[in-house]
Design an enzyme around this catalytic site. Structure first.
Site, PDB file in Angstrom:
ATOM      1  NE  ARG A  43      -2.385  -1.119   3.459  1.00 30.01           N
ATOM      2  CZ  ARG A  43      -2.755  -1.174   4.617  1.00 30.01           C
ATOM      3  NH1 ARG A  43      -4.159  -1.046   4.753  1.00 30.01           N
ATOM      4  NH2 ARG A  43      -2.030  -1.804   5.779  1.00 30.01           N
ATOM      5  CE  LYS A 147       5.146 -20.879  10.237  1.00 32.36           C
ATOM      6  NZ  LYS A 147       5.896 -20.320  11.092  1.00 32.36           N
ATOM      7  CE  LYS A 181      15.986 -24.011   8.383  1.00 29.92           C
ATOM      8  NZ  LYS A 181      16.328 -22.695   8.733  1.00 29.92           N
ATOM      9  CD  GLU A 215      13.108 -20.546  17.197  1.00 27.80           C
ATOM     10  OE1 GLU A 215      13.742 -19.825  16.321  1.00 27.80           O
ATOM     11  OE2 GLU A 215      12.284 -20.944  17.275  1.00 27.80           O
ATOM     12  CG  HIS A 239       9.296 -24.928  10.674  1.00 27.92           C
ATOM     13  ND1 HIS A 239       9.123 -24.765   9.243  1.00 27.92           N
ATOM     14  CD2 HIS A 239       8.938 -24.087  11.355  1.00 27.92           C
ATOM     15  CE1 HIS A 239       8.650 -23.583   9.220  1.00 27.92           C
ATOM     16  NE2 HIS A 239       8.778 -23.154  10.457  1.00 27.92           N
ATOM     17  CE  LYS A 329       9.526 -19.134  19.103  1.00 29.92           C
ATOM     18  NZ  LYS A 329      10.261 -18.739  17.622  1.00 29.92           N
TER      19      LYS A 329
HETATM   20  C1  BG6 Z   1       9.172 -19.609  11.843  1.00 29.45           C
HETATM   21  C2  BG6 Z   1       8.840 -19.550  12.947  1.00 29.45           C
HETATM   22  O1  BG6 Z   1       8.539 -20.359  10.811  1.00 29.45           O
HETATM   23  O2  BG6 Z   1      10.370 -20.151  11.995  1.00 29.45           O
HETATM   24  C3  BG6 Z   1       9.770 -18.669  14.101  1.00 29.45           C
HETATM   25  O3  BG6 Z   1       7.395 -18.672  12.842  1.00 29.45           O
HETATM   26  C4  BG6 Z   1      10.784 -19.370  14.349  1.00 29.45           C
HETATM   27  O4  BG6 Z   1       9.074 -18.575  15.267  1.00 29.45           O
HETATM   28  C5  BG6 Z   1      11.261 -19.914  12.699  1.00 29.45           C
HETATM   29  O5  BG6 Z   1      11.785 -18.629  14.978  1.00 29.45           O
HETATM   30  C6  BG6 Z   1      12.602 -20.763  13.047  1.00 29.45           C
HETATM   31  O6  BG6 Z   1      13.250 -20.897  11.783  1.00 29.45           O
HETATM   32  P1  BG6 Z   1      14.842 -20.994  11.453  1.00 29.45           P
HETATM   33  O7  BG6 Z   1      14.985 -20.978  10.189  1.00 29.45           O
HETATM   34  O8  BG6 Z   1      15.590 -19.850  12.033  1.00 29.45           O
HETATM   35  O9  BG6 Z   1      15.134 -22.412  12.158  1.00 29.45           O
END
Ligand code: BG6
Length: 481
Positions: A43, A147, A181, A215, A239, A329
């Site tokens: 936009r 996604k 990946k 993570e 994933h 996380k």
């Molecule tokens: C995303 C999630 O799909 O994947 C995030 O929404 C996550 O929460 C991310 O941090 C992780 O991706 P990667 O490639 O950094 O492992």
């Protein structure tokens, strides 16, 4: 044939952080087909030059060492900007005119990339249809959808239905960036280009499989999205289940979009549905300490930031072998790994008490420190017949002379332009994945559900998750790469 990639959500973070740097690097490597144009739509009222200037800055930042000012000058003239609002049908008519103008009416393959708010995916597709932008009479028309694809089975089905009114399934490319990946694609090579692993890859030799996506980061400023999602929707539905499918699938006859995805889908069909007490016995959930204090998180939120699931795949190959999937996380470190834990020897002739688990495992280190390690027992020198676990180590980066691994979006964008859907999720696959995750989300709403365990950040999730594994005479492979 020339190509145009139209990015809806051009002013968004994904476009500047991932999509444009990926397209730029494909161009720099000479991989983008000649005459590929990129058109950003959002936009904001930019001119072409404004957008190019802002992308130059962000691409220099995100492409890092791969950025070269001269190469950028050869890339930028093919980048255009067209202001437009997905809610406004006229924007699509104007877009159609603009595309015809820059394509000079020539036969051109088009890829529409939806990187907008997910609530707009259905509408954007309908608008493309109404404006005649989905017709294939003057070149292929494909759509890439980011996604999340729906928020549960029902909304995913509805979205599939809306899209199928405009595009055929073979025109639809649903992104799961994990499939882009290199190390995930390498699982195909590891399994199906070698004869040494496959004979062991089944219930006769494998004790269990662990799939971990840990993570270190916490949710930061993403509460608006994250709190309504939680880790099951954010990471498992896509994933983790993708990693499980590729680890568990049967070999397809050919590496081809239909055959690969047919085999993956069979894995999801075989996943045993949880019922009754299974939810308490086969799931663990947690929330990191401090989550409730994150900006934007509602008081008393029960959203999980950690989950561990025990899934079974009821088929000939895997019957009885648990697949432990976990993600969190605020964990000890960032690591994505798949551990194939082999069974113990039937009898330890050296008299040692059998350790649980013994060291025969294959560790697929998806990221970082991309590689593969094969762990096995060796004799401790000068110590009688005592044994210990050692490993052989293959490191991807060493094998490419320390060069960095290409970002997932390079491969995925190129595949979509070239019409290879092998690394994209199919409609039935997405729905089946929701069919596995939805009942767990539902069960966790009930008072009888397993409790939400609070864990400190910087550890491997709740201690209860470790205890849960010990109780099953197993142990998480808690190793940072
Ligand atoms: C995303 C999630 O799909 O994947 C995030 O929404 C996550 O929460 C991310 O941090 C992780 O991706 P990667 O490639 O950094 O492992």
């Amino acid at each position: 044939m020339s190509n145009t990639i139209v990015i809806f959500g051009a002013s968004g973070d994904l476009t500047s952080r991932k999509l444009i740097p990926a397209l730029y690097q494909l161009h720099a490597k000479g991989r983008l087909p000649e005459n590929t144009r990129i058109v950003g739509v959002s936009r904001s009222p930019f001119e072409h030059e404004d957008w190019r200037a802002s992308l130059r800055e962000t691409t220099a930042k995100y492409a890092g060492k791969a950025f070269d000012a001269k190469t950028w000058e050869t890339f930028a003239p093919n980048v255009f900007y067209q202001p437009g609002d997905i809610k406004d049908a006229d924007s699509f008519t104007t877009l159609a005119e603009f595309l015809t103008e820059i394509e000079g009416g020539q036969e051109t393959g088009r890829v529409y990339y939806l990187s907008t708010m997910p609530q707009l995916y259905g509408l954007a597709i309908e608008q493309l249809g109404k404006a005649g932008l989905a017709h294939e009479e003057n070149g292929t028309r494909r759509v890439i959808i980011e996604k999340p694809f729906g928020t549960n089975l029902k909304t995913a089905q509805e979205l599939n239905c809306r899209i199928h009114h405009v595009f055929n399934e073979d025109q639809i490319y649903r992104i799961d960036h994990y499939l882009g990946k290199e190390t995930v694609q390498n699982i195909f090579a590891l399994r199906f280009a070698n004869s040494i692993f496959e004979p062991l890859w089944n219930r006769n030799f494998v004790d269990h499989v662990q799939i971990t996506v840990a993570e270190e980061v916490v949710i930061g400023r993403r509460a608006g999205y994250y709190d309504g999602s939680g880790i099951l929707r954010d990471m498992f539905q896509n994933h983790l289940l993708q990693l499980m499918m590729i680890t568990a699938m049967e070999p397809p006859a050919r590496y081809d979009g239909t055959m690969v995805r047919d085999e993956k889908v069979k894995v999801l069909h075989a996943v045993r549905k949880m019922t009754g007490g299974d939810f308490a016995n086969q799931t663990v959930r947690g929330q990191y300490e401090g989550y409730l204090q994150e900006e934007g998180v509602p008081k008393g939120s029960q959203t999980e930031t950690y989950a561990a699931l025990k899934l079974y795949c009821d088929n000939w190959r895997w019957r009885g072998v648990p697949f432990f999937l976990r993600s969190g996380k605020g964990m000890s470190c960032r690591t994505t790994q798949i551990v194939i834990q082999f069974k113990n020897v039937p009898h330890m002739m050296f008299g040692e008490k059998s350790r649980v688990p013994m060291g025969n495992r294959l560790v697929i280190q998806v990221q970082p420190a991309e590689g593969i390690q094969l762990h096995f027992e060796t004799k401790v020198p000068d110590a009688g017949m005592k044994t210990r676990t050692n490993h052989l180590d293959f490191n991807f980066q060493d094998s490419i002379g320390g060069a960095s691994m290409p970002d997932a979006y390079q491969r995925l964008l190129l595949d979509a332009v070239q019409g290879d859907a092998s690394l994209f999720a199919r409609g039935d696959e997405v729905e089946l994945a929701w069919g596995i995750i939805d009942p767990i989300i539902e069960a966790w709403k009930s008072p009888a559900s397993p409790p939400l365990h609070v864990y400190q950040t910087g550890v491997w999730g709740p201690t209860e998750a470790s205890q849960w594994m010990y109780d099953q005479k197993r142990e998480w492979f808690d190793v940072c790469p």
